[in-house]
Design an enzyme around this catalytic site. Structure first.
Site, PDB file in Angstrom:
ATOM      1  N   GLU A 141       0.874  -1.696   0.262  1.00 47.16           N
ATOM      2  CA  GLU A 141      -0.163  -0.099  -0.045  1.00 47.16           C
ATOM      3  C   GLU A 141       1.079   1.057  -0.084  1.00 47.16           C
ATOM      4  O   GLU A 141       0.271   2.268  -0.472  1.00 47.16           O
ATOM      5  CB  GLU A 141      -0.985   0.337   1.457  1.00 47.16           C
ATOM      6  N   ASP A 142       1.692   1.142   0.205  1.00 46.08           N
ATOM      7  CA  ASP A 142       2.707   2.270   0.895  1.00 46.08           C
ATOM      8  C   ASP A 142       3.693   3.318  -0.252  1.00 46.08           C
ATOM      9  O   ASP A 142       4.279   4.287  -0.530  1.00 46.08           O
ATOM     10  CB  ASP A 142       4.202   2.360   1.593  1.00 46.08           C
TER      11      ASP A 142
ATOM     12  N   HIS B  73       1.548   5.875  10.797  1.00 52.09           N
ATOM     13  CA  HIS B  73       0.671   6.236   9.374  1.00 52.09           C
ATOM     14  C   HIS B  73      -0.351   6.813   9.859  1.00 52.09           C
ATOM     15  O   HIS B  73      -1.262   6.442  10.717  1.00 52.09           O
ATOM     16  CB  HIS B  73       0.746   5.316   8.391  1.00 52.09           C
TER      17      HIS B  73
ATOM     18  N   CYS C  16      -2.112  -2.460   5.252  1.00 53.71           N
ATOM     19  CA  CYS C  16      -1.205  -2.138   4.171  1.00 53.71           C
ATOM     20  C   CYS C  16      -0.131  -3.087   3.005  1.00 53.71           C
ATOM     21  O   CYS C  16       0.306  -2.878   2.483  1.00 53.71           O
ATOM     22  CB  CYS C  16       0.103  -2.362   5.764  1.00 53.71           C
TER      23      CYS C  16
END
Length: 259
Positions: free
Chosen positions: A67-68, A162, A249
């Site tokens: 996801e990042d 996050h 994530c």
């Protein structure tokens, strides 16, 4: 239009060497982590998503947390520039996979941003300024999305890695939040649903087309979500959580694929 896709990446054999910011390093059982990741992918498939899994890389410990690396919209996708320099090696494989479905744009230096710091709630986008994400990246995201009718607001991340550790989307009108980790005023216009206070990391849930994916570690918060009328599917991510991972994530969700 082709159906929705979920892009994932297999667990690296180097996961134990992952980046850590808020947690102490503890042993990670690689076999259990892989089994949990497989069950997570099965949950995505059961929800009607075609799961496209990228290969693991033994030299990139955090690559399962895909996801990042990107932020996906209907009109385009933004390739991030992760705040941890070690994670930038993950980008080529992700860009190749995502480029099949979206027009790609890149965040340029000095901007840094992790996808976990970007919350998309309809046409409103919230960028969490954190140890991984800076205002220069937020400005670039605003410039890229403005022509498509999105508004972009910055908010501070505190107490967690996050933004999506502290707030995620339940539906068009409601956000799940840890009220200790967000500035509630930043999310004006939404109904804020608080997690069970004894489960601080529980605000990270994954909204899919017809259900919410939540972690088995946070049953009281899952009960709160279900009581709102949401369909909740639980997955065990306890081993991945030792690497500061959570349910959002481990996938890039590409709804209603556009080529």
């Amino acid at each position: 239009m082709p159906g929705p896709v979920a892009i994932t990446r297999a667990v690296s054999s180097a996961l134990a060497d992952c980046e850590l910011t808020y947690q102490d390093r503890v042993p990670i059982d690689l076999g259990v982590a892989r089994a949990q990741h497989h069950a997570y992918a099965q949950a995505l498939a059961a929800a009607g998503y075609r799961v496209e899994q990228l290969d693991a890389d033994s030299k990139i410990p955090d690559s399962v947390f895909i996801e990042d690396l990107a932020i996906v919209f209907d009109e385009l996708a933004i390739l991030t520039r992760p705040g941890a320099e070690s994670r930038r090696r993950e980008m080529p494989a992700v860009a190749e996979a995502l480029g099949a479905y979206r027009l790609l744009h890149d965040i340029q230096p000095p901007g840094t941003v992790d996808g976990g710091d970007v919350l998309v709630a309809g046409r409103r986008v919230f960028v969490g300024v954190s140890t991984r994400t800076n205002q220069a990246a937020a400005a670039q995201i605003r410039w890229l999305l403005g022509p498509h009718g999105y508004t972009v607001a910055e908010t501070e991340v505190r107490g967690c890695l996050h933004l999506k550790s502290a707030v995620t989307v339940l539906d068009e009108d409601r956000l799940l939040v840890n009220p200790e980790w967000i500035d509630a005023a930043a999310f004006d216009g939404f109904t804020l649903v608080a997690i069970a206070p004894e489960e601080p990391p529980a605000a990270n849930v994954l909204r899919l087309a017809d259900r919410i994916i939540a972690a088995t570690s946070f049953p009281r918060t899952a009960e709160r979500i279900a009581a709102l009328g949401c369909r909740v599917e639980l997955v065990d991510t306890s081993e991945l959580a030792k690497a500061e991972g959570a349910v959002t994530c481990c996938s890039l969700i590409v709804p209603g694929v556009r080529t």
